[in-house]
Design a protein around this motif. Sequence first.
Motif, mmCIF file in Angstrom:
data_model
loop_
_atom_site.group_PDB
_atom_site.id
_atom_site.type_symbol
_atom_site.label_atom_id
_atom_site.label_comp_id
_atom_site.label_asym_id
_atom_site.label_seq_id
_atom_site.Cartn_x
_atom_site.Cartn_y
_atom_site.Cartn_z
ATOM 1 N N ALA A 39 -39.381 -20.878 32.897
ATOM 2 C CA ALA A 39 -39.787 -21.440 32.093
ATOM 3 C C ALA A 39 -38.967 -23.079 31.999
ATOM 4 O O ALA A 39 -39.786 -24.094 31.292
ATOM 5 C CB ALA A 39 -38.878 -20.697 30.903
ATOM 6 N N CYS A 40 -38.031 -22.926 31.713
ATOM 7 C CA CYS A 40 -37.415 -24.365 32.199
ATOM 8 C C CYS A 40 -38.531 -25.471 32.553
ATOM 9 O O CYS A 40 -38.171 -26.073 32.759
ATOM 10 C CB CYS A 40 -35.659 -24.305 32.709
ATOM 11 N N THR A 43 -41.349 -26.320 31.610
ATOM 12 C CA THR A 43 -41.203 -27.730 30.313
ATOM 13 C C THR A 43 -41.729 -29.485 30.857
ATOM 14 O O THR A 43 -42.739 -29.680 29.515
ATOM 15 C CB THR A 43 -39.659 -27.422 29.853
ATOM 16 N N VAL A 156 -30.963 -20.789 23.816
ATOM 17 C CA VAL A 156 -32.177 -20.625 23.637
ATOM 18 C C VAL A 156 -32.011 -22.210 24.493
ATOM 19 O O VAL A 156 -31.215 -23.373 24.188
ATOM 20 C CB VAL A 156 -33.441 -21.243 23.022
ATOM 21 N N LEU A 160 -37.233 -25.814 26.064
ATOM 22 C CA LEU A 160 -37.711 -24.363 25.851
ATOM 23 C C LEU A 160 -37.793 -25.879 23.869
ATOM 24 O O LEU A 160 -39.183 -25.225 23.536
ATOM 25 C CB LEU A 160 -37.154 -22.842 25.790
ATOM 26 N N ALA A 163 -40.492 -28.485 24.212
ATOM 27 C CA ALA A 163 -41.723 -27.806 24.758
ATOM 28 C C ALA A 163 -42.312 -27.333 23.444
ATOM 29 O O ALA A 163 -43.652 -28.005 23.335
ATOM 30 C CB ALA A 163 -41.692 -27.319 26.076
ATOM 31 N N GLY A 164 -40.956 -26.586 22.928
ATOM 32 C CA GLY A 164 -41.874 -26.054 21.997
ATOM 33 C C GLY A 164 -42.791 -26.671 20.148
ATOM 34 O O GLY A 164 -43.834 -26.971 19.746
ATOM 35 N N VAL A 267 -47.969 -23.811 32.565
ATOM 36 C CA VAL A 267 -47.037 -23.021 33.093
ATOM 37 C C VAL A 267 -47.719 -21.690 33.891
ATOM 38 O O VAL A 267 -46.654 -21.542 35.169
ATOM 39 C CB VAL A 267 -47.089 -21.968 31.634
ATOM 40 N N ILE B 15 -42.096 -18.050 23.789
ATOM 41 C CA ILE B 15 -41.049 -19.017 23.930
ATOM 42 C C ILE B 15 -40.135 -18.500 23.418
ATOM 43 O O ILE B 15 -38.682 -18.169 24.233
ATOM 44 C CB ILE B 15 -41.494 -20.642 22.756
ATOM 45 N N VAL B 18 -39.058 -15.597 25.731
ATOM 46 C CA VAL B 18 -37.870 -16.016 27.402
ATOM 47 C C VAL B 18 -37.010 -16.870 27.041
ATOM 48 O O VAL B 18 -35.923 -16.498 27.736
ATOM 49 C CB VAL B 18 -39.505 -17.418 27.791
ATOM 50 N N GLY B 19 -36.720 -17.333 25.495
ATOM 51 C CA GLY B 19 -35.796 -18.383 25.099
ATOM 52 C C GLY B 19 -34.253 -16.825 25.320
ATOM 53 O O GLY B 19 -32.947 -16.833 25.855
#
Lengths: 315, 353
Positions: A39-40, A43, A156, A160, A163-164, A267, B15, B18-19
Motif C-alpha cells: 500500500a505504501c 502511493t 495510518v 496513504l 494519496a487518499g 495499485v 484505504i 489497509v491503514g
Amino acid sequence: MKKTALYNIAVVTLALIAACIVAAVQPLFFSRENLANVACQATPLVIFAIAQMIPILTRGLDLSQGGVVVATSVAYALLAQQIGTGAGIPLALLTGFIAGAINGLLVAGFDISPFIVTFGMGSILQGLALVAANGQPISNVPAAFAAPFYAIVFHVPVPLIVAGLVAVFAWFVLEKTTIGRRIIAVGSNERAAFLSGIPVGSTLVMAYAMAGVLTSIGSILLSSRISSGHPTAGADTALQAVAAAVIGGVSLFGGRGTVVGAVAGAVFLTFVGNALNLLNVSSFFQYVAAGTLIILAVVADRLRNSSDNFMGRTK
Amino acid sequence: MKRKSISVFLLLLVIATVGVLVWRSNLPSGPTRNKVVVTNAVVHVDENASLQDPKPIRRYKIGVLFPFLASPFWVNEAYGILDQAKKLNVDVVWLSADGYDNIAKQNSQIEDLAVQHVDAILLAATSATGTVPAVNRASSLGIPVFAHVTSSDTGKVLSSVIDDDVSIGRKQGEFMGKVLGGQGQVAMLDGPAAADWSTRRVRGFKDVLAQEYPGIRIVAERYGTPDRDDALRLTQDILSANPNLNGIFTVADGMAMGAADAAVAAGRIGSITITTASFSREAVPYMEKGLIKLNVDENPVLMGRLSINNVVNGLNGTPVPQIIYVPNPAITAQSLRSVDAAHQWAPPGWTLH
C-alpha cells in the motif's frame, strides 16, 4: 455501457483469480506486513497515475512527468536545507504548477502536439535539476525531510493519507466541477466542445497545471522515501504512470477514465511487481509481465472503443 | 452519479482497511538467530590469499540485491555470489533494481525481502543515501543487513565487502600524471550522474591531479552510462573540440572501449592515454593492443565469494569485520599475464538464468 461493465467485471475477476494463485504459492502475499508494504509502495505511482490521467482525458499526454519529478525533488531538498521542510513543500509544488501551466499554454496556444511539448519540457526540467544539484544527490537534508513518506498519523501512514486526499480531490474536480466536465468534453470531441462555447484553451492550461502540481506532490513522497533530493531518480515516471492509467481503463483516445480506475491500475501494477518479487521471479522476467499487461490493457481499450462506436454511432 | 459515489466510497474503504492493517504491524519472529558480532576492523584482502570457506550451521536463505545487472562487472560479481552460495549450500533469492536511478524500486525490494523472513539481506545499494530508510526498517525488523560492492550510509549495515573507489580513481590519476609527465590536457568520462561509486572514482582522480600534477588541465567532463555506445559518441565530440587532448579518464572499461574506438577512428589513439577500471574480459584485447593503457581491477568474482562468506560467518556468530576491501591492483599490458582469471570473470557461457 454493457461492454464496459463486462470489461470491468472480467478484469476484477481475473485479478482476484491471479491473487488467489499467488497467495496459494506464497502465503506471505496476504500477510498484514506485506499488504501494508505494498500500500505504501504504491502511493507515489497512484498519485502519478491520477496526475497523468488528467491530460489523457483531454486526449493529450504529459511526458514531462519525469522531469517534474526530478526538478521537484531537487527543489524540495534545496528548499528544505535553506528554509526548512514545512515551508519548502508548498514552494516545491510550484515547480510542477509552473511547468504544467507552460505545457498547457504551449499545447493550447500554438496547437502543438502535447507529445512534443511535454517531452521538451521534461528534458528542460531534467537538465535544470542536474545543474541545480550539480549532478549529485542532495542528502544532507533535515530529519523531517523523510516525514511525508515515513510518518504515521493516527496509526495510518502519511503517504496513504496523501494519496487518499489526492484521489478525492481529483475525483471532486473531475466529477463535481465545471472545469472537470469541460476536461471530459474537450477530450471527447474538441471541435464540438469549442462550438458549444467551452473555452478549450484555458481548460487545457488548467488540466496540465493540475497534472503538474499532483506530480510534484508524488515527487515529494518519492524524495521522502529515498530521504534525499535526487536529480535522476524517477526520470521514467511518465511511462509508468501512463501504463497504470491505461491498465485502470483510462482511454488514450480521451474523454474516458475514472480516478478509481487510475488508482486501481497503479495499485495493481505495484501488486504484480510485489507478487513476482515474493515468488522469486527474476526481475528481468518482470519486464515481460508488465509489458504484456500494458499491451493487453490497450487492446482491451481499443476493443471497447470500437464496439461502442459500432453500437452507438453511424459512420 | 450514484455508481461513482459508491466507487469513491469503496476506494476510501480500501484505504481505511489497509491503514488499519498497518496499525502496529509486526513481523512474527523468524527462526532464532545468532547475534551477528561485528568488530571495528577494516580488512584489506591480499590478492593472493586463499579463501577460507565457512560452514553454515544451518541452511540459510539470503536475499541478495543488485542495483543493475546489464554489465560485465555485475554479471561476474553475481557469478561469484551465486557460485559460492551453491558451494556452501546456501539459498539465495536475488533481485535487481535494473538501474542506479531506481532507488524507490530497490527500497521496495528490501521491504519485500524483509517480509519473506530471509536470514540476511546482502545489499549492493543503488544509492548510499536513498536506501537508508529501507535498510533501517529491515534492520528494525531484526533482519541483519550486509553490503557488497556499494554500501548504504547507515550504521545499520553490519559489515561490507567493497571496493575502495577513491583509490581506484587515485591510481588512474597517478598513472596519468606519470605518463603525461605532469603536463597536458585530459578529458573525463564519468559514470551515471549521481551514482556514488562513480562520484568517488572521479574525486580520487581529480584529487591526485590537483595535488600532484597541477600542470594537467581537465578540458572536458561528461556523464554517461558505462557502455560503449554512449562513450563513443561523447568521445567523438570531445576529440573534435580538443585537438590537443593527451588523455582520457573513464570510470569503467565499457566506456574506455568506446573511447578507444573513437580515438582509433579519429586516428589519434597514438597520442592519447586511456585509463579505466573494472577489468572485464572484453577489455583484454584492447589492452593487448595498447589502446587502453591502465585498467584498475575490481576482482568481481572474488568480491562476490567474499560477500557470501562474510554473511555466512556473520550468521554463524563468527565475528566479522566492519569493512573488507577487495584488492584493486592496477593492470597494464605488461601485468596482464599474471592476472588470475578465476577472481575476475564468470566462466565463458555462464548466464544468470
